[in-house]
Write an enzyme that holds these catalytic residues in place. Sequence first.
Site: not given
Ligand code: PEP
Length: 254
Positions: A9-11, A95, A97, A167, A173, A213, A234-235
Amino acid sequence: MRKKIIGGNWKMNRGAPQDAKDMLEKLIPLVKDIDNVDIVIAPPFTSLTAANILLNTNIKIGAQNMYFEDKGAFTGEISPKFLKALNIEYVILGHSERRNIFNETDDLINKKLKKALQEGLNPIVCIGEHLEEREAGKTKDIIKTQMDKTFFGLNKKQMLDTVIAYEPIWAIGTGKTATPEQADEVHEYIRKLLNGKYDAETANSVRIQYGGSIKPDNALELFQKENIDGGLVGGASLEAESLYAIIKAAVKSK
Ligand code: PEP
């Protein structure tokens, strides 16, 4: 046997088409021989056409959101029909967010989910609790409510076609990962709920990713847990090397 699935997930990152292409051109050769893990990349809408270079590879393209109508006066929204026209196969819905920053409700996510399934998109639906809810011992209550409302009205086939991403919001994040035991406990509970609402086949077949994370150095121990079928990343999905390391952990965890 459930096939593991890794989603990137590049957000709101790598939204410039060339930037997306640069990353994907590195990733494609690294993963080209992997066929026992599903790989999905969800770039921002503005990079979705650049992701066309993924067509005819083993990497699927996902969108990060969609609306539940086909077309019309919905400024700023994207129709599932538009996604299908770009050969998009997956869509992330609900999500945290989207829920927390853009106030998306379980009811809205349920409408989007039903529409995505109707249009033949593979939904990845996120659920998870806030830190205060976990600390108050309410994690299971929150998960049950989200499951009841977000998946309301889905028949067995539709549920089987849906990927769930657990999640915990406090782990997204933040660099704080749920321990493999904490994650597996919730995944097991989700299967119990699926068993109650549908049957054992559904409970054993629906894929449940963990997200929060995930990094190359914690992925393997998470993916080795019985109820964890890969991750939504994500990251660490923004660079080809780190995402590849996480995909390799999914391959190794079999
Ligand atoms: C996400 O965006 O779904 C996520 C889990 O982000 P991260 O891996 O950066 O915590």
